[in-house]
Design an enzyme around this catalytic site. Structure first.
Site, mmCIF file in Angstrom:
data_model
loop_
_atom_site.group_PDB
_atom_site.id
_atom_site.type_symbol
_atom_site.label_atom_id
_atom_site.label_comp_id
_atom_site.label_asym_id
_atom_site.label_seq_id
_atom_site.Cartn_x
_atom_site.Cartn_y
_atom_site.Cartn_z
ATOM 1 N N LYS A 65 0.856 -1.184 0.000
ATOM 2 C CA LYS A 65 0.000 0.000 0.000
ATOM 3 C C LYS A 65 0.894 1.237 0.000
ATOM 4 O O LYS A 65 2.083 1.150 0.271
ATOM 5 C CB LYS A 65 -0.900 0.001 1.244
ATOM 6 C CG LYS A 65 -1.917 -1.120 1.213
ATOM 7 C CD LYS A 65 -2.887 -1.090 2.379
ATOM 8 C CE LYS A 65 -3.440 0.252 2.679
ATOM 9 N NZ LYS A 65 -4.041 0.941 1.520
ATOM 10 N N GLY A 66 0.277 2.376 -0.285
ATOM 11 C CA GLY A 66 1.049 3.615 -0.218
ATOM 12 C C GLY A 66 1.203 4.309 -1.544
ATOM 13 O O GLY A 66 1.852 5.357 -1.622
ATOM 14 N N GLY A 118 -0.902 6.005 -2.810
ATOM 15 C CA GLY A 118 -1.491 7.321 -2.564
ATOM 16 C C GLY A 118 -0.802 8.061 -1.423
ATOM 17 O O GLY A 118 -1.313 9.084 -0.938
ATOM 18 N N GLU A 121 -2.543 4.923 7.295
ATOM 19 C CA GLU A 121 -3.330 3.715 7.000
ATOM 20 C C GLU A 121 -2.922 2.595 7.961
ATOM 21 O O GLU A 121 -3.772 1.881 8.503
ATOM 22 C CB GLU A 121 -3.093 3.276 5.551
ATOM 23 C CG GLU A 121 -3.715 4.245 4.545
ATOM 24 C CD GLU A 121 -3.357 3.962 3.099
ATOM 25 O OE1 GLU A 121 -4.078 4.447 2.222
ATOM 26 O OE2 GLU A 121 -2.354 3.283 2.830
ATOM 27 N N LYS A 164 -5.101 -6.291 -8.901
ATOM 28 C CA LYS A 164 -4.182 -6.096 -7.769
ATOM 29 C C LYS A 164 -3.722 -7.423 -7.150
ATOM 30 O O LYS A 164 -2.799 -7.444 -6.340
ATOM 31 C CB LYS A 164 -4.850 -5.244 -6.679
ATOM 32 C CG LYS A 164 -5.446 -3.926 -7.159
ATOM 33 C CD LYS A 164 -4.399 -2.907 -7.474
ATOM 34 C CE LYS A 164 -4.937 -1.555 -7.892
ATOM 35 N NZ LYS A 164 -5.592 -0.786 -6.884
HETATM 36 C C1 5RP Z 1 -3.009 4.894 -0.599
HETATM 37 C C2 5RP Z 1 -3.169 3.438 -0.800
HETATM 38 C C3 5RP Z 1 -4.253 2.995 -1.726
HETATM 39 O O1 5RP Z 1 -5.110 2.156 -1.024
HETATM 40 C C4 5RP Z 1 -3.645 2.271 -2.893
HETATM 41 O O2 5RP Z 1 -2.692 3.123 -3.514
HETATM 42 C C5 5RP Z 1 -4.718 1.844 -3.920
HETATM 43 O O3 5RP Z 1 -5.240 2.975 -4.532
HETATM 44 P P1 5RP Z 1 -6.426 2.917 -5.574
HETATM 45 O O4 5RP Z 1 -7.641 2.493 -4.821
HETATM 46 O O5 5RP Z 1 -6.508 4.318 -6.092
HETATM 47 O O6 5RP Z 1 -6.052 1.922 -6.645
HETATM 48 O O7 5RP Z 1 -2.485 2.624 -0.255
HETATM 49 O O8 5RP Z 1 -1.890 5.194 0.185
#
Ligand code: 5RP
Length: 223
Positions: free
Chosen positions: A93-94, A96, A102, A120
């Site tokens: 994760k990360g 975003g 989180e 994923k």
């Molecule tokens: C943010 C995250 C998100 O959950 C991960 O990047 C998935 O993002 P998306 O739902 O836009 O595919 O870890 O830090």
């Protein structure tokens, strides 16, 4: 179905997993679809704990109460997306940049429900560069240690600039490519030991309890 439609489908399915009066809410496009669904049942909950400023703003825009984690002793369920997930529930994760908050919100939640489109799901994590949040003064020192572990760390930049991206916590992010993560718990523990690391985006010691995966055949549940 488009990737967004798959994300919307799992966001809708996640509503059936909402329990208790305080919900932990993740960050990203899939979590955003979940927030929009949560808004429809907001009268059923007391409030939420957000994993980022962006999530807090979207919750507030829907009129959903956002609580300070310091005022909350326990969260029944945490719902969030992932960049990669294994059948065993370990995640990267990360993407975003919200990995640290989180991880904190997930750590006080009884159940982690991951919502993701089927792309994923992987056998071995590491194709998606592993995000590591670091204290800015330590970013080069940490990068050298991550390289010694076999990775190729790259400082995340603010879009369209050559300045370092700064997280909600004032940290920077190193995205580490080239890792084939065959021992997620071991690597998580190793990276946590590096001085200057705030958090690593490997969620293996505390992975997902349930994963709702969006596929062309419908929502698949992994437990
Ligand atoms: C943010 C995250 C998100 O959950 C991960 O990047 C998935 O993002 P998306 O739902 O836009 O595919 O870890 O830090």
């Amino acid at each position: 179905m488009t990737q967004d439609e798959l994300k919307q489908a799992v966001a809708r399915a996640a509503i059936a997993h909402v329990e208790g009066d305080i919900i932990g809410v993740g960050t990203g496009s899939t979590a955003n679809f979940f927030i929009d669904e949560l808004a429809k049942i907001k009268h059923q909950i007391k409030g939420t704990v957000a994993s980022s400023e962006a999530t807090a703003a979207r919750l507030a825009a829907h009129g959903i109460a956002v609580l300070d984690l310091n005022d909350v002793a326990e969260i029944a369920v945490y719902i969030d997306g992932a960049d990669e997930i294994t059948e065993q529930g370990a995640m990267i994760k990360g993407g975003g940049a919200a990995l640290t908050r989180e991880k904190i919100v997930a750590s006080v939640s009884k159940k982690f429900v991951c919502i993701a489109d089927g792309s994923k799901l992987v056998d071995v994590m590491g194709k998606f560069p592993l995000p590591v949040e670091v204290l800015p003064m330590a970013r080069n020192a940490v990068a050298r240690q991550l390289a010694a572990l076999g990775g190729q760390p790259k400082l995340r930049l603010k879009a369209g600039t050559d300045e370092a991206f700064v997280t909600d916590n004032g940290g920077n992010i190193l995205d580490v490519a080239g890792l084939a993560i065959t021992d997620p718990k071991g690597l998580e523990a190793q990276i946590n030991q590096i001085v200057g690391v705030i958090a690593v985006g490997l969620f293996a010691a505390r992975g997902a309890d349930v994963c709702l995966l969006g596929t062309a055949d419908g929502v698949r549940t992994l437990t």
